[in-house]
Design a protein around this motif. Structure first.
Motif, short mmCIF file in Angstrom:
data_model
loop_
_atom_site.label_atom_id
_atom_site.label_comp_id
_atom_site.label_asym_id
_atom_site.label_seq_id
_atom_site.Cartn_x
_atom_site.Cartn_y
_atom_site.Cartn_z
N LYS A 145 -7.30 -5.12 -8.99
CA LYS A 145 -7.25 -3.79 -9.63
C LYS A 145 -5.83 -3.56 -10.10
O LYS A 145 -4.88 -3.81 -9.35
N ASN A 179 -10.73 -6.95 8.98
CA ASN A 179 -10.91 -7.32 7.57
C ASN A 179 -11.87 -6.35 6.89
O ASN A 179 -12.96 -6.06 7.41
N LEU A 180 -11.47 -5.85 5.73
CA LEU A 180 -12.27 -4.85 5.02
C LEU A 180 -13.64 -5.40 4.61
O LEU A 180 -14.58 -4.63 4.42
N VAL A 181 -13.78 -6.72 4.51
CA VAL A 181 -15.09 -7.31 4.20
C VAL A 181 -16.06 -7.02 5.34
O VAL A 181 -17.21 -6.59 5.12
N LYS A 207 -9.44 -16.39 -0.67
CA LYS A 207 -8.40 -15.39 -0.89
C LYS A 207 -7.33 -15.96 -1.82
O LYS A 207 -6.67 -16.95 -1.50
N PRO A 225 -2.46 -11.61 -3.31
CA PRO A 225 -1.59 -11.20 -2.21
C PRO A 225 -2.05 -9.87 -1.61
O PRO A 225 -2.63 -9.05 -2.32
N ALA A 226 -1.81 -9.70 -0.29
CA ALA A 226 -2.21 -8.46 0.40
C ALA A 226 -1.07 -7.46 0.35
O ALA A 226 0.10 -7.83 0.15
N VAL A 250 -4.42 -13.25 6.68
CA VAL A 250 -5.56 -12.33 6.43
C VAL A 250 -6.44 -12.34 7.67
O VAL A 250 -6.89 -13.41 8.11
N ASP A 279 -9.18 3.00 -2.94
CA ASP A 279 -9.40 2.15 -4.11
C ASP A 279 -10.79 1.51 -4.13
O ASP A 279 -11.13 0.84 -5.12
N SER A 322 1.08 1.08 -5.49
CA SER A 322 2.30 1.38 -4.74
C SER A 322 3.22 0.16 -4.67
O SER A 322 4.16 0.15 -3.89
N THR A 340 1.64 1.26 1.50
CA THR A 340 1.30 2.40 0.63
C THR A 340 1.75 3.75 1.22
O THR A 340 2.33 4.56 0.49
N ILE A 351 -2.44 -4.24 -5.82
CA ILE A 351 -3.52 -4.66 -6.70
C ILE A 351 -4.86 -4.66 -5.96
O ILE A 351 -5.81 -5.31 -6.38
N GLY A 352 -4.90 -3.89 -4.87
CA GLY A 352 -6.17 -3.61 -4.19
C GLY A 352 -6.90 -4.82 -3.68
O GLY A 352 -8.15 -4.83 -3.66
N GLY A 353 -6.18 -5.83 -3.23
CA GLY A 353 -6.85 -7.05 -2.76
C GLY A 353 -7.92 -6.76 -1.73
O GLY A 353 -9.08 -7.17 -1.87
N GLY A 354 -7.56 -6.03 -0.69
CA GLY A 354 -8.53 -5.71 0.37
C GLY A 354 -9.64 -4.81 -0.14
O GLY A 354 -10.82 -5.00 0.19
N ALA A 401 -0.18 -5.36 -1.85
CA ALA A 401 0.55 -5.72 -3.07
C ALA A 401 0.33 -4.75 -4.21
O ALA A 401 0.84 -4.96 -5.31
N1 LIG Z 1 -9.94 -8.74 2.81
C1 LIG Z 1 -8.65 -8.48 3.02
N2 LIG Z 1 -7.71 -9.09 2.28
C2 LIG Z 1 -6.40 -8.83 2.46
N3 LIG Z 1 -5.92 -7.98 3.39
C3 LIG Z 1 -6.82 -7.34 4.17
C4 LIG Z 1 -8.21 -7.56 4.01
N4 LIG Z 1 -8.85 -6.77 4.88
C5 LIG Z 1 -7.92 -6.09 5.56
N5 LIG Z 1 -6.68 -6.43 5.15
C6 LIG Z 1 -5.43 -5.83 5.64
O1 LIG Z 1 -5.16 -4.71 4.77
C7 LIG Z 1 -3.78 -4.63 4.40
C8 LIG Z 1 -3.63 -4.13 2.93
O2 LIG Z 1 -4.39 -4.92 2.05
P1 LIG Z 1 -4.71 -4.53 0.52
O3 LIG Z 1 -4.60 -5.81 -0.26
O4 LIG Z 1 -5.96 -3.75 0.40
O5 LIG Z 1 -3.55 -3.54 0.19
P2 LIG Z 1 -2.83 -3.13 -1.12
O6 LIG Z 1 -2.47 -4.32 -1.93
O7 LIG Z 1 -1.74 -2.27 -0.63
O8 LIG Z 1 -3.82 -2.29 -1.95
P3 LIG Z 1 -3.47 -1.08 -2.90
O9 LIG Z 1 -3.59 -1.61 -4.27
O10 LIG Z 1 -4.56 -0.13 -2.59
O11 LIG Z 1 -2.10 -0.59 -2.59
C9 LIG Z 1 -3.22 -6.01 4.65
O12 LIG Z 1 -1.96 -5.88 5.23
C10 LIG Z 1 -4.22 -6.74 5.57
O13 LIG Z 1 -3.75 -6.93 6.89
#
Ligand SMILES: Nc1ncnc2c1ncn2[C@@H]1O[C@H](COP(=O)(O)OP(=O)(O)OP(=O)(O)O)[C@@H](O)[C@H]1O
Ligand SMILES: C[C@](O)(CO)[C@H](O)COP(=O)(O)OP(=O)(O)OC[C@H]1O[C@@H](n2ccc(N)nc2=O)[C@H](O)[C@@H]1O
Length: 290
Positions: free
Chosen positions: A23, A80-82, A103, A106-107, A74, A143, A252, A184, A111-114, A109
């Motif tokens: 995202k 884990n959000l999954v 995966k 990056p977490a 991860v 998100d 963020s 965030t 870009i809403g990975g989780g 980050a």
């Molecule tokens: N499927 C997943 N992939 C990555 N991280 C995960 C997952 N599920 C839970 N997490 C945890 O969630 C935290 C934040 O991950 P996420 O990638 O959603 O954040 P983000 O990049 O800050 O998203 P946003 O774009 O909303 O700011 C990570 O530090 C990780 O420990």
């Protein structure tokens, strides 16, 4: 470096698969704050052609394994959000599924990975189990609702008010992450003015790439200044993208994006940045039309 072509195809044994596309907030205006502390947003959100892949095979029990270039760190347990998405959908019925997450994003980050993974899990398991999507998916993360949609969206409220927008003109994007986690909540807390102007009432339909860029130049990411104050390397990412028609931070942070008129320019920029900053995550691909 990641490109759309690297996106994992359905794994051979999987009954079904979904991509969890990154995202990207092309704009992110913070327009207020609710009594519970959550911030009111006005954001133009798109999906980039780079993402994670989620696969499912039928199983008695619910399980999750993780592989891929960004699998390290991860969680594979209930954090884990999954799995949180699966539990939300299952609502205590005890359904099983063997899930495998590839995966690549990056977490923490921006870009809403989780969130994208959670949305992919809701979509995949809703079809696999034959159960409807729950209404309150924002409980998994602000998100998640936008990650359940396709095509460009105007995202308002705290993330739950979504308005689909006209398709954007073809546009290539380079994503650059310098490898620093940006929490965030800390970035929102450091934002001094939480009541900034929204985007215009009507988001125009853009006739071409340059119209889109002209519009975006007038918009903002209000979280960029507090994120850069915390992690100055974000400014170096924007500097690395200075040959783009427009370079901004997503969400963020810390991931920044550059927009390019064509794929050759985007790939050239991605190669240049990868070669100069070996430890940065760099990805290139189109903004997804739908
Ligand atoms: N499927 C997943 N992939 C990555 N991280 C995960 C997952 N599920 C839970 N997490 C945890 O969630 C935290 C934040 O991950 P996420 O990638 O959603 O954040 P983000 O990049 O800050 O998203 P946003 O774009 O909303 O700011 C990570 O530090 C990780 O420990
Ligand atoms: C910054 C964005 O990425 C823009 O798309 C999102 O608003 C954040 O989405 P997210 O990471 O899915 O957010 P959540 O996991 O729900 O919330 C993480 C934290 O961010 C802050 N948060 C999030 C969303 C929002 N509208 N206001 C907030 O203040 C809150 O401190 C919250 O505790």
């Amino acid at each position: 470096m990641s490109f759309l072509e690297d996106a994992a195809p359905a794994s051979p044994g999987a009954a079904a698969s979904r991509m969890a596309w990154a995202k990207v907030n092309l704009t992110l205006h913070c327009t207020g704050q609710r009594a519970d502390g959550y911030h009111l947003l006005d954001s133009l959100v798109v999906r980039a052609g780079v993402g994670d892949a989620l696969h499912v095979v039928p199983a008695e029990d619910l399980s999750l394994t993780v592989s891929g270039t960004r699998a390290e760190g991860v969680p594979t347990d209930a954090r884990n959000l999954v799995l949180q998405a699966a539990e939300m959908l299952d609502a205590g019925a005890g359904r099983g599924a063997a899930l495998h997450l590839e995966k690549h994003l990056p977490a923490a980050a921006g870009i809403g990975g989780g969130s994208a993974d959670a949305a992919a899990a809701l979509d995949l398991l809703s079809a696999h189990w034959g159960v409807p999507l729950p209404a309150d998916t924002a409980r998994l993360g602000a998100d998640v609702p936008v990650c359940l949609t396709r095509g460009p969206q105007r995202m308002q409220g705290v993330g739950e008010v979504l308005t689909p927008l006209s398709a954007l003109p073809p546009c290539q994007m380079v994503l650059v992450n310098p490898g620093v986690d940006v929490p965030t909540p800390a970035v929102f807390s450091a934002l001094s003015d939480k009541n900034q102007p929204p985007m215009p009432d009507v988001i125009p339909t853009f006739a071409g790439f340059s119209d889109l860029i002209d519009f975006l130049r007038e918009q903002r990411n209000d979280l960029a200044a507090p994120a850069i104050a915390r992690e100055p390397v974000i400014a170096s990412c924007l500097e690395a993208l200075s040959d783009a028609a427009l370079a901004r931070m997503s969400g963020s942070g810390a991931t920044c994006f550059g927009l390019y008129a064509n794929a050759a320019q985007a790939k050239a920029a991605a190669h240049r940045i990868s070669a100069a900053a070996l430890h940065w995550w760099v990805a290139a691909g189109p903004i997804l039309a739908a």
